[in-house]
Motif scaffolding. Structure first.
Motif, PDB file in Angstrom:
ATOM      1  N   GLN A 173       0.832  -1.206   0.000  1.00  0.00           N
ATOM      2  CA  GLN A 173       0.000   0.000   0.000  1.00  0.00           C
ATOM      3  C   GLN A 173       0.869   1.260   0.000  1.00  0.00           C
ATOM      4  O   GLN A 173       0.525   2.262  -0.610  1.00  0.00           O
ATOM      5  N   PHE A 174       1.985   1.177   0.694  1.00  0.00           N
ATOM      6  CA  PHE A 174       2.948   2.283   0.759  1.00  0.00           C
ATOM      7  C   PHE A 174       3.460   2.603  -0.648  1.00  0.00           C
ATOM      8  O   PHE A 174       3.438   3.758  -1.099  1.00  0.00           O
ATOM      9  N   ALA A 175       3.900   1.566  -1.367  1.00  0.00           N
ATOM     10  CA  ALA A 175       4.421   1.748  -2.730  1.00  0.00           C
ATOM     11  C   ALA A 175       3.344   2.312  -3.652  1.00  0.00           C
ATOM     12  O   ALA A 175       3.600   3.216  -4.451  1.00  0.00           O
ATOM     13  N   SER A 176       2.124   1.793  -3.502  1.00  0.00           N
ATOM     14  CA  SER A 176       1.001   2.256  -4.326  1.00  0.00           C
ATOM     15  C   SER A 176       0.723   3.746  -4.066  1.00  0.00           C
ATOM     16  O   SER A 176       0.536   4.524  -5.002  1.00  0.00           O
ATOM     17  N   ALA A 177       0.728   4.146  -2.796  1.00  0.00           N
ATOM     18  CA  ALA A 177       0.484   5.552  -2.441  1.00  0.00           C
ATOM     19  C   ALA A 177       1.601   6.463  -2.945  1.00  0.00           C
ATOM     20  O   ALA A 177       1.376   7.635  -3.253  1.00  0.00           O
ATOM     21  N   MET A 178       2.818   5.919  -3.046  1.00  0.00           N
ATOM     22  CA  MET A 178       3.967   6.686  -3.538  1.00  0.00           C
ATOM     23  C   MET A 178       4.081   6.627  -5.070  1.00  0.00           C
ATOM     24  O   MET A 178       4.977   7.241  -5.648  1.00  0.00           O
ATOM     25  N   ASN A 179       3.213   5.838  -5.718  1.00  0.00           N
ATOM     26  CA  ASN A 179       3.235   5.661  -7.185  1.00  0.00           C
ATOM     27  C   ASN A 179       4.548   5.079  -7.706  1.00  0.00           C
ATOM     28  O   ASN A 179       5.052   5.497  -8.752  1.00  0.00           O
ATOM     29  N   VAL A 180       5.125   4.147  -6.947  1.00  0.00           N
ATOM     30  CA  VAL A 180       6.349   3.460  -7.395  1.00  0.00           C
ATOM     31  C   VAL A 180       6.186   1.964  -7.155  1.00  0.00           C
ATOM     32  O   VAL A 180       5.285   1.541  -6.431  1.00  0.00           O
ATOM     33  N   SER A 181       7.069   1.174  -7.755  1.00  0.00           N
ATOM     34  CA  SER A 181       7.042  -0.274  -7.512  1.00  0.00           C
ATOM     35  C   SER A 181       7.581  -0.551  -6.103  1.00  0.00           C
ATOM     36  O   SER A 181       8.310   0.269  -5.534  1.00  0.00           O
ATOM     37  N   THR A 182       7.244  -1.712  -5.546  1.00  0.00           N
ATOM     38  CA  THR A 182       7.737  -2.061  -4.206  1.00  0.00           C
ATOM     39  C   THR A 182       9.270  -2.167  -4.208  1.00  0.00           C
ATOM     40  O   THR A 182       9.916  -1.799  -3.235  1.00  0.00           O
ATOM     41  N   SER A 183       9.848  -2.654  -5.327  1.00  0.00           N
ATOM     42  CA  SER A 183      11.311  -2.808  -5.374  1.00  0.00           C
ATOM     43  C   SER A 183      12.010  -1.445  -5.394  1.00  0.00           C
ATOM     44  O   SER A 183      13.019  -1.242  -4.716  1.00  0.00           O
ATOM     45  N   LEU A 184      11.454  -0.484  -6.153  1.00  0.00           N
ATOM     46  CA  LEU A 184      12.064   0.854  -6.184  1.00  0.00           C
ATOM     47  C   LEU A 184      11.893   1.552  -4.840  1.00  0.00           C
ATOM     48  O   LEU A 184      12.810   2.211  -4.358  1.00  0.00           O
ATOM     49  N   LEU A 185      10.711   1.386  -4.229  1.00  0.00           N
ATOM     50  CA  LEU A 185      10.483   1.984  -2.900  1.00  0.00           C
ATOM     51  C   LEU A 185      11.526   1.459  -1.917  1.00  0.00           C
ATOM     52  O   LEU A 185      12.137   2.227  -1.170  1.00  0.00           O
ATOM     53  N   TYR A 186      11.744   0.137  -1.960  1.00  0.00           N
ATOM     54  CA  TYR A 186      12.735  -0.461  -1.061  1.00  0.00           C
ATOM     55  C   TYR A 186      14.132   0.118  -1.311  1.00  0.00           C
ATOM     56  O   TYR A 186      14.815   0.531  -0.382  1.00  0.00           O
ATOM     57  N   LYS A 187      14.536   0.166  -2.587  1.00  0.00           N
ATOM     58  CA  LYS A 187      15.887   0.642  -2.928  1.00  0.00           C
ATOM     59  C   LYS A 187      16.104   2.075  -2.461  1.00  0.00           C
ATOM     60  O   LYS A 187      17.149   2.410  -1.897  1.00  0.00           O
ATOM     61  N   LYS A 188      15.126   2.948  -2.703  1.00  0.00           N
ATOM     62  CA  LYS A 188      15.299   4.369  -2.369  1.00  0.00           C
ATOM     63  C   LYS A 188      15.241   4.608  -0.859  1.00  0.00           C
ATOM     64  O   LYS A 188      16.062   5.343  -0.320  1.00  0.00           O
ATOM     65  N   ILE A 189      14.284   3.983  -0.176  1.00  0.00           N
ATOM     66  CA  ILE A 189      14.210   4.175   1.281  1.00  0.00           C
ATOM     67  C   ILE A 189      15.459   3.622   1.946  1.00  0.00           C
ATOM     68  O   ILE A 189      16.032   4.234   2.833  1.00  0.00           O
ATOM     69  N   LYS A 190      15.900   2.460   1.498  1.00  0.00           N
ATOM     70  CA  LYS A 190      17.098   1.820   2.074  1.00  0.00           C
ATOM     71  C   LYS A 190      18.325   2.701   1.842  1.00  0.00           C
ATOM     72  O   LYS A 190      19.139   2.896   2.750  1.00  0.00           O
ATOM     73  N   ALA A 191      18.457   3.247   0.627  1.00  0.00           N
ATOM     74  CA  ALA A 191      19.624   4.075   0.300  1.00  0.00           C
ATOM     75  C   ALA A 191      19.642   5.365   1.116  1.00  0.00           C
ATOM     76  O   ALA A 191      20.692   5.807   1.569  1.00  0.00           O
ATOM     77  N   ILE A 192      18.461   5.965   1.320  1.00  0.00           N
ATOM     78  CA  ILE A 192      18.421   7.270   1.976  1.00  0.00           C
ATOM     79  C   ILE A 192      18.348   7.169   3.497  1.00  0.00           C
ATOM     80  O   ILE A 192      18.948   7.970   4.212  1.00  0.00           O
ATOM     81  N   THR A 193      17.620   6.156   4.034  1.00  0.00           N
ATOM     82  CA  THR A 193      17.433   6.079   5.493  1.00  0.00           C
ATOM     83  C   THR A 193      18.050   4.832   6.126  1.00  0.00           C
ATOM     84  O   THR A 193      18.108   4.735   7.341  1.00  0.00           O
ATOM     85  N   ASP A 194      18.460   3.870   5.300  1.00  0.00           N
ATOM     86  CA  ASP A 194      18.976   2.571   5.760  1.00  0.00           C
ATOM     87  C   ASP A 194      17.889   1.728   6.437  1.00  0.00           C
ATOM     88  O   ASP A 194      18.186   0.808   7.183  1.00  0.00           O
ATOM     89  N   LEU A 195      16.618   2.074   6.202  1.00  0.00           N
ATOM     90  CA  LEU A 195      15.501   1.287   6.724  1.00  0.00           C
ATOM     91  C   LEU A 195      14.768   0.622   5.566  1.00  0.00           C
ATOM     92  O   LEU A 195      14.765   1.139   4.447  1.00  0.00           O
ATOM     93  N   SER A 196      14.124  -0.509   5.829  1.00  0.00           N
ATOM     94  CA  SER A 196      13.210  -1.083   4.837  1.00  0.00           C
ATOM     95  C   SER A 196      11.908  -0.284   4.917  1.00  0.00           C
ATOM     96  O   SER A 196      11.669   0.416   5.904  1.00  0.00           O
ATOM     97  N   PRO A 197      11.031  -0.362   3.889  1.00  0.00           N
ATOM     98  CA  PRO A 197       9.752   0.347   3.968  1.00  0.00           C
ATOM     99  C   PRO A 197       8.947  -0.017   5.220  1.00  0.00           C
ATOM    100  O   PRO A 197       8.369   0.848   5.875  1.00  0.00           O
ATOM    101  N   THR A 198       8.944  -1.312   5.591  1.00  0.00           N
ATOM    102  CA  THR A 198       8.212  -1.757   6.786  1.00  0.00           C
ATOM    103  C   THR A 198       8.784  -1.118   8.048  1.00  0.00           C
ATOM    104  O   THR A 198       8.035  -0.654   8.918  1.00  0.00           O
ATOM    105  N   ASP A 199      10.104  -1.066   8.130  1.00  0.00           N
ATOM    106  CA  ASP A 199      10.743  -0.448   9.302  1.00  0.00           C
ATOM    107  C   ASP A 199      10.532   1.061   9.333  1.00  0.00           C
ATOM    108  O   ASP A 199      10.428   1.665  10.401  1.00  0.00           O
ATOM    109  N   PHE A 200      10.480   1.675   8.150  1.00  0.00           N
ATOM    110  CA  PHE A 200      10.210   3.115   8.078  1.00  0.00           C
ATOM    111  C   PHE A 200       8.818   3.405   8.640  1.00  0.00           C
ATOM    112  O   PHE A 200       8.643   4.315   9.456  1.00  0.00           O
ATOM    113  N   ILE A 201       7.818   2.622   8.219  1.00  0.00           N
ATOM    114  CA  ILE A 201       6.442   2.782   8.727  1.00  0.00           C
ATOM    115  C   ILE A 201       6.442   2.637  10.249  1.00  0.00           C
ATOM    116  O   ILE A 201       5.870   3.461  10.972  1.00  0.00           O
ATOM    117  N   LYS A 202       7.100   1.576  10.727  1.00  0.00           N
ATOM    118  CA  LYS A 202       7.122   1.306  12.170  1.00  0.00           C
ATOM    119  C   LYS A 202       7.803   2.437  12.937  1.00  0.00           C
ATOM    120  O   LYS A 202       7.344   2.847  14.010  1.00  0.00           O
TER     121      LYS A 202
END
Length: 255
Positions: A173-202
């Motif tokens: 749902q996070f990726a859908s709301a951001m209008n990106v694929s789940t893999s791109l969301l993971y790559k960008k969040i991980k690169a910028i914050t070092d968190l996975s999308p799930t950990d970012f939400i948490k």
């Protein structure tokens, strides 16, 4: 050897091979002989850092830098430009396009290594700053100095905040709301914050919960619901894991 992927873009075969040989002891190396070939590879391979010559056929280092830094999918990737031109105007041009650093040829490989490590350390410091800003209620103004990345981080935070009480809000749902694929969301969040999308939400949920606990206007069960945790018990468990003390210990201490 680290799992950091480093891309070398250099049209001089012997220099490219030499840099590959020297740096492959520490990093996973990708190579390209000009900017056009590199650009195709960068979008597919998503390297962690790029070292590019400036004077190359087909697409030079300046144009490659401009493409990388102005494209949403790649704007977070640090880039070092190599130049035989020591004139300051050339360097300023490159830095104006968003290059993270500059090195004039001929260069000492120890200095190049140091520049790479310095950029990676700066990225780590930036990640910590972003997480600290989240703890303070976010977003800070332009933490990354790149409009693509700053807008992305602000939007990430807003999307999670807008879905805070929805305990079913997940990475899909996070990726859908951001209008990106789940893999791109993971790559960008991980690169910028070092968190996975799930950990970012948490993390956003927990930081908001901490703020509410300090305000003492809601009980622990209410806060767990407001912040989208499936139960007060689960909330207490993840809260203690993050902060080293439970929500009830914090409220008792406050009272």
């Amino acid at each position: 050897k680290s799992d950091i992927k480093l891309m070398i873009v250099e049209d001089n075969d012997s220099l490219r091979d030499f840099m590959n040989q020297v740096l492959s002891q520490e990093f996973t190396i990708l190579t390209a002989e000009n900017g056009a070939i590199a650009w195709e590879s960068i979008r597919n391979q998503q390297p962690d850092i790029i070292i590019s010559d400036i004077m190359m056929p087909e697409m030079d280092g300046f144009e490659l830098c401009r493409q990388v830094k102005s494209t949403f999918e790649t704007a977070h990737i640090p880039l070092i430009l190599l130049t035989a031109l020591s004139e300051q105007t050339e360097q300023l041009h490159g830095l104006g396009l968003g290059a993270d650093d500059y090195l004039t040829k001929p260069f000492d490989t120890a200095i190049l290594r140091q520049r790479i490590k310095s950029i990676l350390q700066n990225r780590k410091a930036t990640r910590e700053m972003i997480l600290n800003n989240m703890a303070l209620g976010f977003p800070a103004s332009e933490p990354l100095g790149n409009s693509q990345n700053d807008k992305f981080i602000s939007r990430l935070y807003k999307v999670v905040k807008d879905n805070l009480s929805n305990c079913d809000f997940d990475k899909e749902q996070f990726a859908s709301a951001m209008n990106v694929s789940t893999s791109l969301l993971y790559k960008k969040i991980k690169a910028i914050t070092d968190l996975s999308p799930t950990d970012f939400i948490k993390t956003v949920r927990l930081e908001h919960a901490m703020t509410l606990l300090k305000q003492k206007e809601h009980n622990i069960t209410e806060i767990s619901e407001i912040c989208g945790f499936a139960s007060a018990g689960y909330f207490s468990t993840v809260f203690k894991k993050q902060y080293g003390f439970s929500p009830s210990e914090l409220t008792e201490e406050k009272s």
